[in-house]
Motif scaffolding. Structure first.
Motif, PDB file in Angstrom:
ATOM      1  N   LYS A 186       0.796  71.828  18.685  1.00 53.60           N
ATOM      2  CA  LYS A 186       1.541  71.661  17.100  1.00 53.60           C
ATOM      3  C   LYS A 186       2.732  70.871  17.259  1.00 53.60           C
ATOM      4  CE  LYS A 186       2.034  73.631  12.745  1.00 53.60           C
ATOM      5  NZ  LYS A 186       3.537  73.415  12.487  1.00 53.60           N
ATOM      6  N   ALA A 187       3.608  71.503  18.224  1.00 56.53           N
ATOM      7  CA  ALA A 187       4.826  70.741  18.451  1.00 56.53           C
ATOM      8  C   ALA A 187       4.781  69.125  18.585  1.00 56.53           C
ATOM      9  CB  ALA A 187       5.644  71.538  19.561  1.00 56.53           C
ATOM     10  N   LEU A 188       3.830  69.032  19.311  1.00 55.81           N
ATOM     11  CA  LEU A 188       3.635  67.659  19.854  1.00 55.81           C
ATOM     12  C   LEU A 188       3.215  66.965  18.564  1.00 55.81           C
ATOM     13  CD1 LEU A 188       3.334  65.162  21.656  1.00 55.81           C
ATOM     14  CD2 LEU A 188       0.837  65.795  22.098  1.00 55.81           C
ATOM     15  N   LEU A 189       1.924  67.285  17.810  1.00 52.67           N
ATOM     16  CA  LEU A 189       1.533  66.401  16.822  1.00 52.67           C
ATOM     17  C   LEU A 189       2.279  66.519  15.505  1.00 52.67           C
ATOM     18  CD1 LEU A 189      -2.244  67.411  16.712  1.00 52.67           C
ATOM     19  CD2 LEU A 189      -1.147  65.716  18.194  1.00 52.67           C
ATOM     20  N   ASP A 190       3.329  67.374  15.390  1.00 53.37           N
ATOM     21  CA  ASP A 190       4.339  67.656  14.067  1.00 53.37           C
ATOM     22  C   ASP A 190       5.185  66.270  14.375  1.00 53.37           C
ATOM     23  OD1 ASP A 190       3.187  69.647  13.045  1.00 53.37           O
ATOM     24  OD2 ASP A 190       4.503  71.039  13.577  1.00 53.37           O
ATOM     25  N   LYS A 191       5.397  65.934  15.591  1.00 57.34           N
ATOM     26  CA  LYS A 191       6.566  64.871  16.133  1.00 57.34           C
ATOM     27  C   LYS A 191       5.757  63.440  16.339  1.00 57.34           C
ATOM     28  CE  LYS A 191      10.147  67.479  18.139  1.00 57.34           C
ATOM     29  NZ  LYS A 191       9.674  68.315  18.793  1.00 57.34           N
ATOM     30  N   VAL A 192       4.505  63.595  17.099  1.00 58.60           N
ATOM     31  CA  VAL A 192       3.852  62.462  17.466  1.00 58.60           C
ATOM     32  C   VAL A 192       2.339  62.524  16.827  1.00 58.60           C
ATOM     33  CG1 VAL A 192       3.351  60.785  19.632  1.00 58.60           C
ATOM     34  CG2 VAL A 192       5.268  62.228  19.356  1.00 58.60           C
ATOM     35  N   PRO A 193       2.110  61.990  15.679  1.00 59.58           N
ATOM     36  CA  PRO A 193       0.857  62.232  15.212  1.00 59.58           C
ATOM     37  C   PRO A 193      -0.395  61.712  15.856  1.00 59.58           C
ATOM     38  CG  PRO A 193       2.547  61.345  13.514  1.00 59.58           C
ATOM     39  CD  PRO A 193       3.138  61.141  14.701  1.00 59.58           C
ATOM     40  N   ASN A 194      -0.035  60.575  16.633  1.00 65.24           N
ATOM     41  CA  ASN A 194      -1.166  59.888  17.469  1.00 65.24           C
ATOM     42  C   ASN A 194      -0.683  59.727  19.038  1.00 65.24           C
ATOM     43  OD1 ASN A 194      -3.556  59.022  15.861  1.00 65.24           O
ATOM     44  ND2 ASN A 194      -2.033  58.283  14.588  1.00 65.24           N
ATOM     45  N   PRO A 195      -0.574  60.878  19.584  1.00 66.19           N
ATOM     46  CA  PRO A 195      -0.281  60.707  20.945  1.00 66.19           C
ATOM     47  C   PRO A 195      -1.235  60.187  21.979  1.00 66.19           C
ATOM     48  CG  PRO A 195      -0.973  62.875  20.575  1.00 66.19           C
ATOM     49  CD  PRO A 195      -1.196  62.232  19.159  1.00 66.19           C
ATOM     50  N   THR A 196      -0.579  59.830  23.024  1.00 69.58           N
ATOM     51  CA  THR A 196      -1.557  59.339  24.139  1.00 69.58           C
ATOM     52  C   THR A 196      -1.905  60.307  24.964  1.00 69.58           C
ATOM     53  OG1 THR A 196       0.244  59.034  25.675  1.00 69.58           O
ATOM     54  CG2 THR A 196      -0.101  57.080  24.335  1.00 69.58           C
ATOM     55  N   ARG A 197      -2.835  60.013  25.798  1.00 70.54           N
ATOM     56  CA  ARG A 197      -3.505  61.156  26.712  1.00 70.54           C
ATOM     57  C   ARG A 197      -2.238  61.638  27.538  1.00 70.54           C
ATOM     58  NH1 ARG A 197      -8.288  63.126  29.021  1.00 70.54           N
ATOM     59  NH2 ARG A 197      -7.783  63.838  31.230  1.00 70.54           N
ATOM     60  N   GLU A 198      -1.291  60.696  28.013  1.00 67.65           N
ATOM     61  CA  GLU A 198      -0.152  61.217  28.824  1.00 67.65           C
ATOM     62  C   GLU A 198       0.793  62.088  28.150  1.00 67.65           C
ATOM     63  OE1 GLU A 198      -1.847  58.153  29.223  1.00 67.65           O
ATOM     64  OE2 GLU A 198      -2.470  59.044  31.169  1.00 67.65           O
ATOM     65  N   GLN A 199       1.016  61.666  26.722  1.00 66.54           N
ATOM     66  CA  GLN A 199       1.896  62.610  26.008  1.00 66.54           C
ATOM     67  C   GLN A 199       1.363  64.006  25.764  1.00 66.54           C
ATOM     68  OE1 GLN A 199       2.149  59.416  22.762  1.00 66.54           O
ATOM     69  NE2 GLN A 199       4.552  59.470  23.033  1.00 66.54           N
ATOM     70  N   VAL A 200      -0.021  64.019  25.739  1.00 67.48           N
ATOM     71  CA  VAL A 200      -0.688  65.275  25.487  1.00 67.48           C
ATOM     72  C   VAL A 200      -0.415  66.120  26.832  1.00 67.48           C
ATOM     73  CG1 VAL A 200      -2.999  66.461  25.369  1.00 67.48           C
ATOM     74  CG2 VAL A 200      -2.239  64.422  23.646  1.00 67.48           C
ATOM     75  N   ILE A 201      -0.807  65.448  28.057  1.00 66.54           N
ATOM     76  CA  ILE A 201      -0.680  66.325  29.129  1.00 66.54           C
ATOM     77  C   ILE A 201       0.716  66.369  29.679  1.00 66.54           C
ATOM     78  CG2 ILE A 201      -0.670  65.809  31.674  1.00 66.54           C
ATOM     79  CD1 ILE A 201      -2.920  63.871  31.478  1.00 66.54           C
ATOM     80  N   ASP A 202       1.671  65.867  29.155  1.00 68.36           N
ATOM     81  CA  ASP A 202       3.084  66.112  29.372  1.00 68.36           C
ATOM     82  C   ASP A 202       3.368  67.351  28.215  1.00 68.36           C
ATOM     83  OD1 ASP A 202       5.634  65.537  30.739  1.00 68.36           O
ATOM     84  OD2 ASP A 202       6.340  64.967  28.409  1.00 68.36           O
ATOM     85  N   ALA A 203       2.947  67.406  27.186  1.00 71.64           N
ATOM     86  CA  ALA A 203       3.120  68.511  26.057  1.00 71.64           C
ATOM     87  C   ALA A 203       2.900  69.691  26.451  1.00 71.64           C
ATOM     88  CB  ALA A 203       2.678  68.224  24.738  1.00 71.64           C
ATOM     89  N   ILE A 204       1.548  70.059  27.371  1.00 72.40           N
ATOM     90  CA  ILE A 204       0.957  71.195  27.702  1.00 72.40           C
ATOM     91  C   ILE A 204       1.310  71.507  29.227  1.00 72.40           C
ATOM     92  CG2 ILE A 204      -0.753  71.100  25.980  1.00 72.40           C
ATOM     93  CD1 ILE A 204      -2.848  70.428  28.372  1.00 72.40           C
TER      94      ILE A 204
END
Ligand code: FES
Ligand code: FES
Lengths: 352, 160
Positions: B113-131
Motif C-alpha cells: 500500500k505504501a508503494l501504490l499510494d506513491k507510485v500507482p504504476n510501479p515496475t516489477r523492480e519497484q515492487v520487489i524493492d518495496a517488499i
C-alpha cells in the motif's frame, strides 16, 4: 574471471506418507440444526491447505455446498487422533478419513430425509446445492437444513459419521529387509539453469522448468501455488539456508534473520510448471498431494547444474560461495565437464 | 516503571494509552489497541511481519518505541477494507493465492500500500524493492509480486 552457465536436472519418486503403525488419521463429521456440517480433525493446517482440501472433500462426499462445511482443527488434545501434518500425508490419509466419515454422515442424512419425505432412502439424491430430492422427481424435495432440524428435534438422530484411514502395518522381512512402507508415490522432474561466478563463488538460479505428477489436483490453484513456493524453498535449501554452516562444529551459526539467509523477492527465478494428474487408486478422489516433494528435486538439480557449469561436485548443502570457491581452487579453476548435458553416455553410446 | 502517555490516531480513531518504558509500538497496537493485524515475527526488525504505515510511510513497529508514534497517524492492515469493500490489494492477493499461512500478509499488504499510494504504476523492480524488508516462508514471493502488479493495473477491482 567469468560467469559460467550450466543446466542440471533431477527426477524423483516420492512416497506419500509412511508406515509407522499404519500411519492412521481419523475424522469426525456432524451436522448442526442449521444444516451446516463440521469436520473435526487434529490435522494441522500451517498454510499448506489442509482445511481447504478437506472441506472440499467433505462437501463433495456429503453432496452439499462447500460453503456449508466448516473444518475445525482447533485442538489436537480433544479432536480425533491424527499422526500429524508431515511426510506429505495430509491430503491422502486425512482426505480418506474425511471421505469415510462424510459417507457415514451422508447415510444418516439420507435416512432422515427419507423419513420426512416418506420414501426409501435409496431413491434419494443430493443436488450439491443444499437440497435432497427423489431421483427423477425433483419437486419431491427437502432442504438439508430441514432434514437437520427434523433429525435434531423430531427424529432424535445425530447426523454424524466417523472415519479412519489406516494402511495395514507393513512388517520388515527379517531375511531380506524388504517392506512396503507406502501405497502410493508422487513423481517430479525439474531442470535448473544456473550461473556460477568463479570470482565470487555466487550461484544464481536463472530458470526452473518442472513437471510434477501428484495424483488428481483436488484444488489446482492451491497445488500450483504450493509448487511455486515449495520450489523457492528448495532453492533456498540448495544455496542459502543452514543453522550449522560448519557442521558438526556449531560455530558461526546464524542467530537471527539477518544471518539466516534465504532468497528474497529479488533472487527468485522464473519457474514453468507442468502438473500431470494420474489419479491414485487409493487416494481421495485420486489425490496424492504435492507436500514436501515440491522442494525436493530442486536441490539435486541445482547441484548438477553447478557441476555442469564449472565441473565441481559439491555434496554438502547449502552450496555456499565459500564451498564453490574451495572447489574451484582445488580443481584449478572452472573446468566444465567435457560431456555436456545431453551428450554421449559414459559408455560411448549416443543419447537419443 | 514510569509510564508515558502517548496519543496517536490509528485507522482513523484517536487513541490515548500509557506506554511502559521501552514498550514497542507493535506491543501497544496489539495489546492496548487490540489490533492484532500486525504480527510479531522476529521482534528485531528483520522480517516485516509487524509493518504498519506511520503518516503513510512503512515502519517496522517492533523496533519503534511506542512514544515515537505520539501525534502520528498509524494505519494497519485492519483498515484496508472500506465501507464493506475489501481493498484492491486484498482482492488481488486472494486472486493470485499470494498467502499460504498468511503470517507475512499484513506486513506485505502495508508495504504494497505504501508503494501504490506513491507510485500507482510501479515496475516489477519497484515492487520487489518495496517488499524486500518482508520475509515470506511460504509463497516464493512470485504470487505476491504478481498480486501487487495486478492491483496497480486494476485499481477498480473489488469483491462485492
Ligand atoms: S516483528 Fe518486526 S520486523 Fe519482525
Ligand atoms: S504466506 Fe506464510 S510467510 Fe508468507
Amino acid at each position: 574471471m567469468a560467469k559460467h552457465r550450466g543446466r542440471g536436472m533431477a527426477a524423483i519418486n516420492y512416497p506419500i506418507g509412511l508406515n509407522l503403525g499404519g500411519d492412521p488419521s481419523q475424522a469426525l463429521v456432524h451436522s448442526n440444526p442449521t444444516g451446516k456440517f463440521t469436520v473435526a480433525l487434529s490435522s494441522i493446517d500451517l498454510g499448506q491447505g489442509m482445511k481447504s482440501v478437506t472441506r472440499q472433500i467433505a462437501a463433495e462426499t456429503l453432496g452439499i455446498p462447500v460453503d456449508d462445511v466448516y473444518v475445525d482443527t482447533a485442538d489436537s488434545d480433544t479432536g480425533p487422533h491424527c499422526m500429524g501434518s508431515f511426510a506429505s500425508r495430509g491430503t491422502h490419509r486425512v482426505g480418506n478419513a474425511v471421505i469415510a466419515a462424510a459417507k457415514e454422515a451422508r447415510g444418516v442424512m439420507m435416512e432422515a430425509a427419507a423419513e420426512e419425505l416418506e420414501v426409501d432412502a435409496g431413491d434419494l439424491e443430493t443436488d450439491g446445492k443444499g437440497n435432497i430430492h427423489v431421483r427423477g422427481a425433483p419437486h419431491r424435495s427437502i432442504t438439508v437444513k430441514e432434514v437437520a432440524i427434523a433429525a435434531q428435534f423430531r427424529q432424535g438422530r445425530t447426523i454424524s459419521g466417523r472415519g479412519i484411514f489406516l494402511i495395514p502395518m507393513s512388517g520388515v522381512d527379517p531375511e531380506t529387509g524388504a517392506m512396503k512402507p507406502v501405497t502410493t508415490y508422487a513423481h517430479a522432474c525439474l531442470v535448473a539453469d544456473v550461473e556460477v561466478d568463479d570470482e565470487t563463488g555466487d550461484v544464481a538460479v536463472l530458470k526452473m522448468n518442472s513437471a510434477y505428477e501428484l495424483g488428481r489436483a483436488l484444488n489446482p490453484r492451491m497445488v500450483e501455488q504450493q509448487l511455486v513456493g515449495g520450489a523457492w524453498m528448495g532453492m533456498s535449501h540448495a544455496l542459502y539456508e543452514t543453522t550449522e554452516p560448519y557442521y558438526p562444529d556449531r560455530d558461526h551459526g546464524p542467530s537471527d534473520f539477518n544471518e539466516y539467509l534465504m532468497p528474497g523477492p529479488g533472487d527468485i527465478a522464473p519457474h514453468d510448471i507442468a502438473v500431470l494428474e494420474r489419479p491414485a487408486a487409493d487416494g481421495p478422489f485420486g489425490g496424492k498431494g504435492p507436500g514436501e516433494m515440491c522442494a525436493n528435486p530442486v536441490l539435486p538439480a541445482v547441484a548438477n547444474a553447478i557441476f555442469n557449469a564449472v565441473g565441481i561436485r559439491i555434496d554438502e548443502l547449502p552450496i555456499t560461495p565459500e564451498k564453490v570457491l574451495r572447489g574451484l581452487k582445488s580443481q584449478g579453476g572452472a573446468k566444465p565437464p567435457q560431456v555436456p548435458f545431453g551428450g554421449p553416455k559414459p559408455n560411448g553410446a549416443a543419447r537419443p | 516503571m514510569p509510564k508515558t502517555p502517548v496519543q496517536f490516531r490509528i485507522n482513523g480513531t484517536d487513541k490515548a494509552v500509557f506506554a511502559d518504558g521501552g514498550q514497542s509500538l507493535l506491543d501497544v497496537i496489539r495489546r492496548e489497541v487490540g489490533d492484532t493485524a500486525p504480527k510479531y515475527g522476529c521482534g528485531q526488525g528483520t522480517c516485516g511481519a509487524c509493518m504498519v504505515l506511520i503518516d503513510g510511510e512503512p515502519h517496522l513497529s517492533c523496533i519503534l518505541l511506542a512514544e515515537m508514534a505520539d501525534g502520528r497517524s498509524i494505519e494497519t492492515a485492519s483498515n484496508l477494507d472500506q465501507g464493506g469493500q475489501i481493498h484492491p490489494l486484498q482482492d488481488a492477493f486472494m486472486t493470485h493465492f499470494a498467502a499460504q499461512c498468511g503470517f507475512c500478509t499484513p506486513g506485505m499488504l502495508m508495504a504494497a500500500k505504501a508503494l501504490l499510494d506513491k507510485v500507482p504504476n510501479p515496475t516489477r523492480e519497484q515492487v520487489i524493492d518495496a517488499i524486500s524488508d518482508n520475509l515470506c516462508r511460504c509463497t516464493g514471493y512470485e504470487p505476491i509480486i504478481n498480486a501487487i502488479l495486478d492491483a496497480a493495473q486494476n485499481p477498480s477491482r473489488r469483491s462485492a
